[in-house]
Every structure is written in C-alpha cells, then in structure tokens.
Enzyme design. Structure first.
Site, PDB file in Angstrom:
ATOM      1  N   GLU A  87       0.847  -1.329  -0.059  1.00 55.20           N
ATOM      2  CA  GLU A  87       0.137   0.074   0.197  1.00 55.20           C
ATOM      3  C   GLU A  87       0.905   1.373   0.237  1.00 55.20           C
ATOM      4  O   GLU A  87       0.450   2.261  -0.615  1.00 55.20           O
ATOM      5  CB  GLU A  87      -0.874  -0.097   1.262  1.00 55.20           C
ATOM      6  CG  GLU A  87      -1.802  -0.957   1.197  1.00 55.20           C
ATOM      7  CD  GLU A  87      -2.759  -1.408   2.333  1.00 55.20           C
ATOM      8  OE1 GLU A  87      -4.131  -0.966   2.293  1.00 55.20           O
ATOM      9  OE2 GLU A  87      -2.082  -1.889   3.290  1.00 55.20           O
ATOM     10  N   GLU A 142      -4.516  -9.465   2.961  1.00 57.48           N
ATOM     11  CA  GLU A 142      -5.560  -9.089   4.074  1.00 57.48           C
ATOM     12  C   GLU A 142      -6.826 -10.072   4.180  1.00 57.48           C
ATOM     13  O   GLU A 142      -7.214 -10.330   5.181  1.00 57.48           O
ATOM     14  CB  GLU A 142      -6.032  -7.455   4.222  1.00 57.48           C
ATOM     15  CG  GLU A 142      -4.697  -6.635   4.522  1.00 57.48           C
ATOM     16  CD  GLU A 142      -3.895  -6.077   3.332  1.00 57.48           C
ATOM     17  OE1 GLU A 142      -3.056  -5.406   3.458  1.00 57.48           O
ATOM     18  OE2 GLU A 142      -4.119  -6.916   2.239  1.00 57.48           O
TER      19      GLU A 142
END
Length: 212
Positions: A36, A57
């Site tokens: 990210e 995730e």
C-alpha cells in the site's frame, strides 16, 4: 459522518500529497502495508527476479486497511484490483508491470540505474514544471473534462513564462522545426536546457526516491 483515517492511511496520504515526485524501488516482497505504501507513490519500479507484491488481508479475515482499496483501482482498474485483493496471491514483478501496478520490472542489476536516471531527469526539468504536470494528470482522475481544463489552465500559465519563450527560440534556432531536428528533438531540447540564461532549478522539481 466519516471516521478519521487510521494512522497508516494518514501516513500514506501525506506521502501521496508530497510536492516532490516520489519513486519506489522494490527488490524484495511487499505485502499488506508495504504494498500500500508503494501504491501511494507516484511511480514504482521492481526487480524482475526478486520483487513481488500482494494484498493478503482478505485471507486473514480483514480488508486492506492502509489505502490499497483506494489506490489500486486507479492503478490497475477495478476488476484487477478485486482480483488482487480477493485472490490475495503474491503478484510477481512481470505480472505487476503488465497490469500496471508497477511502471516497469527490470533486471535487478539495472534497477538502480533505471530509477536514478529517471530521478535525475525529473530533477533537471525547467523550474516549476514537475508539480503542474503531476497536478494535471491527477485532475484527470476526476474526469477527462476536469483534466483537460486543469491542463489548459496550467499550460497557459507556464507558456506565458519567459523561460518557455527562451526554450522555444533556442529549439527553433537549433533546427527543431526541420526534418533533421524532428529526428533528434530530445537532444535539441536537452541542449536548449543548458543554454546560458536558463533559470536555476526550483526546489519543487526535486524527485524523491523511496526504497522499499
């Protein structure tokens, strides 16, 4: 009422909003928050042999929580973003390049040279050019019409500067309008940049290379 962004999102947004052009250089594996962070940068370059990215995730019962769901659609498109997030597999560098997650995947021995060369060219741009160029590209994310109007505004502002006139005259004097000049236009423009009287580099033209 929106909740405040979590600390990682705030950090990545601060990086994404930096006035400098940010370039990520990846030689290993970046998963979760590391991926990210890279997605928040302006550009990313990866080692063909050693780099990989992933958003793992969902496999852990959560979703990316540091900006991945917001950044990825703009980089790879909605469908690819869902594939990356819901599939939660490691994406190799060659695939990441093909789908647009990284700019280029290059042999590891060439990675420093590729990134450093690009950073140096950005840093050597005429004063005040890099930031408007980024702003014009970012404006197009809202809509093509908005992007065109923003680019028109910034182009007009820069074209009215004396430096633009000096560059144009120097390029024409060197034959940029001729057939031969067209074939070597980049070198002519680079020569014009080193003409006496060229303005010094502005601080917001500097690029920042962030290494993951």
């Amino acid at each position: 009422m929106w909740r405040p962004l979590n600390p990682k999102m705030q950090l990545h947004e601060r990086i994404r909003s930096l006035p400098q052009v940010t370039i990520g250089k990846l030689r290993g594996l970046a998963r979760g928050g590391g991926a990210e962070l890279l997605s928040a940068l302006d550009m990313r370059f990866a080692s063909l042999e050693h780099a990989g990215l992933g958003q793992i995730e969902c496999g852990m019962g959560i979703i990316p929580g540091a900006g991945g769901t917001a950044y990825l659609p703009g980089l790879v498109g909605r469908a690819r973003a869902l594939e990356i997030i819901l599939g939660w597999q490691l994406i190799d560098a060659a695939t990441a390049e093909r789908i647009g997650w990284v700019n280029r995947a290059v042999p590891s021995v060439e990675l420093d040279h590729v990134v450093d060369t690009l950073a140096a060219r950005i840093a050597a741009l005429p004063p005040g050019v890099a930031r408007p160029a980024v702003a014009a590209v970012d404006a197009a994310a809202e809509s093509t019409t908005h992007g065109l109007h923003k680019a028109n505004e910034l182009f007009g502002r820069l074209f009215a500067e004396p430096l633009a006139g000096r560059f144009t005259r120097a390029a024409l004097a060197a034959g940029a309008h001729t057939r031969d000049g067209e074939r070597r236009l980049e070198s002519l423009v680079e020569s014009a940049a080193h003409e006496p009287g060229s303005a010094p580099q502005a601080p917001w033209n500097r690029s920042s290379s962030l290494v993951q």
